[in-house]
Design a protein around this motif. Structure first.
Motif, PDB file in Angstrom:
ATOM      1  N   ILE A  18       6.085  75.769 -91.980  1.00 49.92           N
ATOM      2  CA  ILE A  18       6.240  74.400 -92.090  1.00 49.92           C
ATOM      3  C   ILE A  18       5.123  73.749 -92.789  1.00 49.92           C
ATOM      4  CG2 ILE A  18       5.996  72.302 -90.727  1.00 49.92           C
ATOM      5  CD1 ILE A  18       7.387  73.874 -88.179  1.00 49.92           C
ATOM      6  N   LYS A  22       5.080  71.868 -96.436  1.00 40.68           N
ATOM      7  CA  LYS A  22       4.505  70.389 -96.496  1.00 40.68           C
ATOM      8  C   LYS A  22       3.846  70.375 -97.929  1.00 40.68           C
ATOM      9  CE  LYS A  22       0.874  69.604 -94.033  1.00 40.68           C
ATOM     10  NZ  LYS A  22      -0.104  69.102 -93.030  1.00 40.68           N
ATOM     11  N   GLU A  31      12.079  66.462-100.337  1.00 46.48           N
ATOM     12  CA  GLU A  31      12.648  66.180 -98.611  1.00 46.48           C
ATOM     13  C   GLU A  31      12.412  67.537 -97.777  1.00 46.48           C
ATOM     14  OE1 GLU A  31      16.462  65.317 -96.070  1.00 46.48           O
ATOM     15  OE2 GLU A  31      16.768  64.589 -98.270  1.00 46.48           O
ATOM     16  N   VAL A  32      11.997  67.491 -96.566  1.00 48.28           N
ATOM     17  CA  VAL A  32      11.844  68.814 -95.785  1.00 48.28           C
ATOM     18  C   VAL A  32      12.968  68.478 -94.571  1.00 48.28           C
ATOM     19  CG1 VAL A  32      10.379  70.088 -94.369  1.00 48.28           C
ATOM     20  CG2 VAL A  32       9.531  69.210 -96.182  1.00 48.28           C
ATOM     21  N   LEU A  34      13.880  69.929 -90.983  1.00 43.95           N
ATOM     22  CA  LEU A  34      13.722  71.105 -90.202  1.00 43.95           C
ATOM     23  C   LEU A  34      15.139  71.342 -89.515  1.00 43.95           C
ATOM     24  CD1 LEU A  34      10.584  68.979 -88.950  1.00 43.95           C
ATOM     25  CD2 LEU A  34      10.495  71.228 -90.215  1.00 43.95           C
ATOM     26  N   LYS A  91       7.931  68.089 -86.739  1.00 45.66           N
ATOM     27  CA  LYS A  91       7.825  66.868 -87.159  1.00 45.66           C
ATOM     28  C   LYS A  91       6.539  66.220 -87.567  1.00 45.66           C
ATOM     29  CE  LYS A  91      11.251  63.168 -88.165  1.00 45.66           C
ATOM     30  NZ  LYS A  91      12.184  62.238 -87.711  1.00 45.66           N
ATOM     31  N   LEU A  94       4.259  67.006 -90.135  1.00 46.64           N
ATOM     32  CA  LEU A  94       4.722  66.495 -91.484  1.00 46.64           C
ATOM     33  C   LEU A  94       4.696  65.277 -91.421  1.00 46.64           C
ATOM     34  CD1 LEU A  94       7.761  69.117 -91.793  1.00 46.64           C
ATOM     35  CD2 LEU A  94       5.687  69.201 -92.952  1.00 46.64           C
ATOM     36  N   LYS A 100      10.905  61.358 -95.225  1.00 49.99           N
ATOM     37  CA  LYS A 100      11.365  62.549 -96.362  1.00 49.99           C
ATOM     38  C   LYS A 100      11.268  63.714 -95.389  1.00 49.99           C
ATOM     39  CE  LYS A 100      10.260  61.100-100.908  1.00 49.99           C
ATOM     40  NZ  LYS A 100      11.198  61.902-101.702  1.00 49.99           N
ATOM     41  N   VAL A 101      11.362  63.421 -94.189  1.00 51.00           N
ATOM     42  CA  VAL A 101      11.681  64.861 -93.007  1.00 51.00           C
ATOM     43  C   VAL A 101      12.661  64.305 -92.115  1.00 51.00           C
ATOM     44  CG1 VAL A 101      10.429  65.970 -91.307  1.00 51.00           C
ATOM     45  CG2 VAL A 101       8.993  65.139 -93.114  1.00 51.00           C
TER      46      VAL A 101
END
Length: 160
Positions: A18, A22, A31-32, A34, A91, A94, A100-101
């Motif tokens: 993670i 980041k 964008e990430v 999860l 989360k 981030l 963007k998550v």
């Protein structure tokens, strides 16, 4: 690189993945996504020590859907809460990325779900820990990461 998928199980290695995602997301304005996958068949064995998760007819591991007794609702609630907590923690690492998550919780065999997610979504990079946790202890160290690595055609960054 627009979308980075980070499968997470709450382990130290997935936390390192993670953190790496980041850094990449900040550098490339990505964008990430999860993803936490709950393996209900493994959870069945965990919650039912008398029944070890083996199919009594064939003697092999069976998906929860093929077992005679489904996972009780109270155990499903425990799994759902654990998944929600793992994703909330991920989360939280981030927050600098703002909106963007996104986080998703799914159920099934982790490697199969991750592979399916990559194949059916517009993912540019997968960032995974080299190994994670299964149940209370490590189980076939790196087997999920290894299977994903061999099965997807997208770039994958393995962090340890």
């Amino acid at each position: 690189m627009k979308k980075i998928l980070v499968p997470t199980d709450g382990s130290e290695c997935s936390n390192l993945a993670i953190d790496q995602a980041k850094e990449l997301a900040l550098k490339f304005d990505s964008e990430v996504i999860l993803l936490h996958v709950t393996d209900a068949s493994a959870a069945y064995a965990l919650f039912n020590p008398v029944h070890d998760g083996m199919n009594p007819t064939t003697g092999s591991m069976a998906p929860i859907g093929n077992m005679a007794v489904p996972l009780p609702a109270e155990h499903q609630k425990i799994l759902d809460k654990a998944s929600k907590d793992i994703l909330a923690s991920a989360k939280g690492r981030l927050t600098v990325l703002g909106d963007k998550v996104t986080a998703h919780s799914m159920e099934g065999k982790p490697a199969d779900i991750i592979i399916d997610y990559v194949e059916n979504n517009d993912i540019d990079l997968v960032v995974m820990g080299s190994h994670g946790m299964s149940g209370f202890k490590r189980f076939f160290v790196g087997s999920i990461t290894h299977k994903v690595m061999l099965s997807i055609e997208k770039p994958i960054l393995i962090v340890r």
